[in-house]
Write a protein that holds these residues in place. Structure first.
Motif, PDB file in Angstrom:
ATOM      1  N   UNK A  87      26.690  14.900  98.676  1.00  0.00           N
ATOM      2  CA  UNK A  87      27.523  15.233  99.833  1.00  0.00           C
ATOM      3  C   UNK A  87      27.774  13.968 100.638  1.00  0.00           C
ATOM      4  N   UNK A  88      29.038  13.663 100.903  1.00  0.00           N
ATOM      5  CA  UNK A  88      29.400  12.447 101.632  1.00  0.00           C
ATOM      6  C   UNK A  88      30.363  12.762 102.760  1.00  0.00           C
ATOM      7  N   UNK A  89      30.344  11.900 103.748  1.00  0.00           N
ATOM      8  CA  UNK A  89      31.381  11.944 104.770  1.00  0.00           C
ATOM      9  C   UNK A  89      32.738  11.800 104.078  1.00  0.00           C
ATOM     10  N   UNK A  90      33.755  12.446 104.605  1.00  0.00           N
ATOM     11  CA  UNK A  90      35.058  12.461 103.912  1.00  0.00           C
ATOM     12  C   UNK A  90      35.672  11.073 103.796  1.00  0.00           C
ATOM     13  N   UNK A  91      35.482  10.254 104.804  1.00  0.00           N
ATOM     14  CA  UNK A  91      36.011   8.894 104.712  1.00  0.00           C
ATOM     15  C   UNK A  91      35.272   8.110 103.628  1.00  0.00           C
ATOM     16  N   UNK A  92      33.953   8.271 103.575  1.00  0.00           N
ATOM     17  CA  UNK A  92      33.156   7.599 102.545  1.00  0.00           C
ATOM     18  C   UNK A  92      33.567   8.087 101.159  1.00  0.00           C
ATOM     19  N   UNK A  93      33.748   9.406 101.029  1.00  0.00           N
ATOM     20  CA  UNK A  93      34.178   9.968  99.742  1.00  0.00           C
ATOM     21  C   UNK A  93      35.527   9.395  99.322  1.00  0.00           C
ATOM     22  N   UNK A  94      36.430   9.249 100.272  1.00  0.00           N
ATOM     23  CA  UNK A  94      37.744   8.668  99.971  1.00  0.00           C
ATOM     24  C   UNK A  94      37.602   7.221  99.525  1.00  0.00           C
ATOM     25  N   UNK A  95      36.722   6.470 100.177  1.00  0.00           N
ATOM     26  CA  UNK A  95      36.482   5.075  99.782  1.00  0.00           C
ATOM     27  C   UNK A  95      35.956   4.990  98.356  1.00  0.00           C
ATOM     28  N   UNK A  96      35.040   5.892  98.017  1.00  0.00           N
ATOM     29  CA  UNK A  96      34.492   5.920  96.657  1.00  0.00           C
ATOM     30  C   UNK A  96      35.596   6.206  95.649  1.00  0.00           C
TER      31      UNK A  96
END
Length: 219
Positions: A87-96
């Motif tokens: 589970x990641x913050x949405x901004x972090x997930x987008x960066x990934x």
């Protein structure tokens, strides 16, 4: 349309622009080294490594970035057993997602740059007694970067525009604030202003890469 109105919507849009620039910077800094790694993995003598790198590049280039971003953001957390740890913050997930996607494109760009280098360069380095590491770092990589730079420039400009996909996962970036203003005020001027801001960002990148191309050309 008054200047006062334009200034009133410019503030939030500049705030969103900060998110856009941050995503771009993080994606570039992480995807280019990862792309290098996959380029050399594809050229490895170890077959499983070659197969893995080839499959990765095929999948990431063959599926939409938006789908990948949605999968990282909403798909990974529902994987049995390990999902709760993904589970990641949405901004972090987008960066990934951006990093993984653009690494595949950069890998192909760098591979093309390597293929464009004449084999005589390798033979000359061998005659001069250079090690494989010296040949790669002193001869191959500088030439590869010069050849690949225009394509890297184009891909980087595409990355700036692709940051608008953050809107799909409810991360407030430039386009989000423009859309909000359009829905609220029933005018297309926020879209026009957003277009101008995107053009300014791509202009900065274009000037920067043109300067780099001139530098590599004359060195």
């Amino acid at each position: 349309m008054s200047m006062e109105y334009l200034l009133s919507i410019l503030g939030p849009m500049l705030e969103g622009m900060e998110t856009t620039i941050l995503l771009f910077a993080l994606a570039i800094v992480t995807s280019i080294p990862l792309g290098f790694a996959f380029t050399f993995m594809v050229r490895s003598r170890i077959k499983p490594v070659v197969w893995f790198a080839g499959a990765y590049i095929y999948v990431m280039r063959g599926t939409p970035l938006l789908l990948q971003m949605l999968f990282v953001c909403f798909g990974l957390p529902v994987i049995p057993v390990i999902g709760e740890f993904l589970v990641m913050d949405r901004f972090v997930a987008a960066c990934v997602a951006f990093t993984l996607n653009y690494a595949a494109y950069f890998a192909e760009i760098f591979r093309g740059g390597l293929l464009a280098i004449d084999k005589g360069q390798y033979e000359a380095a061998k005659v001069l007694g250079l090690s494989r590491w010296q040949t790669t770092t002193r001869i191959v990589l500088p030439q590869m970067l010069r050849i690949a730079l225009p394509a890297v420039s184009n891909e980087s400009i595409t990355l700036v525009k692709d940051t608008a996909l953050l809107y799909a996962v409810a991360v407030p970036e430039l386009l989000h604030f423009a859309q909000t203003a359009v829905n609220r005020d029933f005018t297309i001027m926020p879209f026009v202003l957003a277009g101008v801001l995107y053009l300014l960002m791509t202009l900065v990148l274009t000037v920067l890469f043109k300067a780099l191309e001139r530098k590599f050309k004359f060195e």
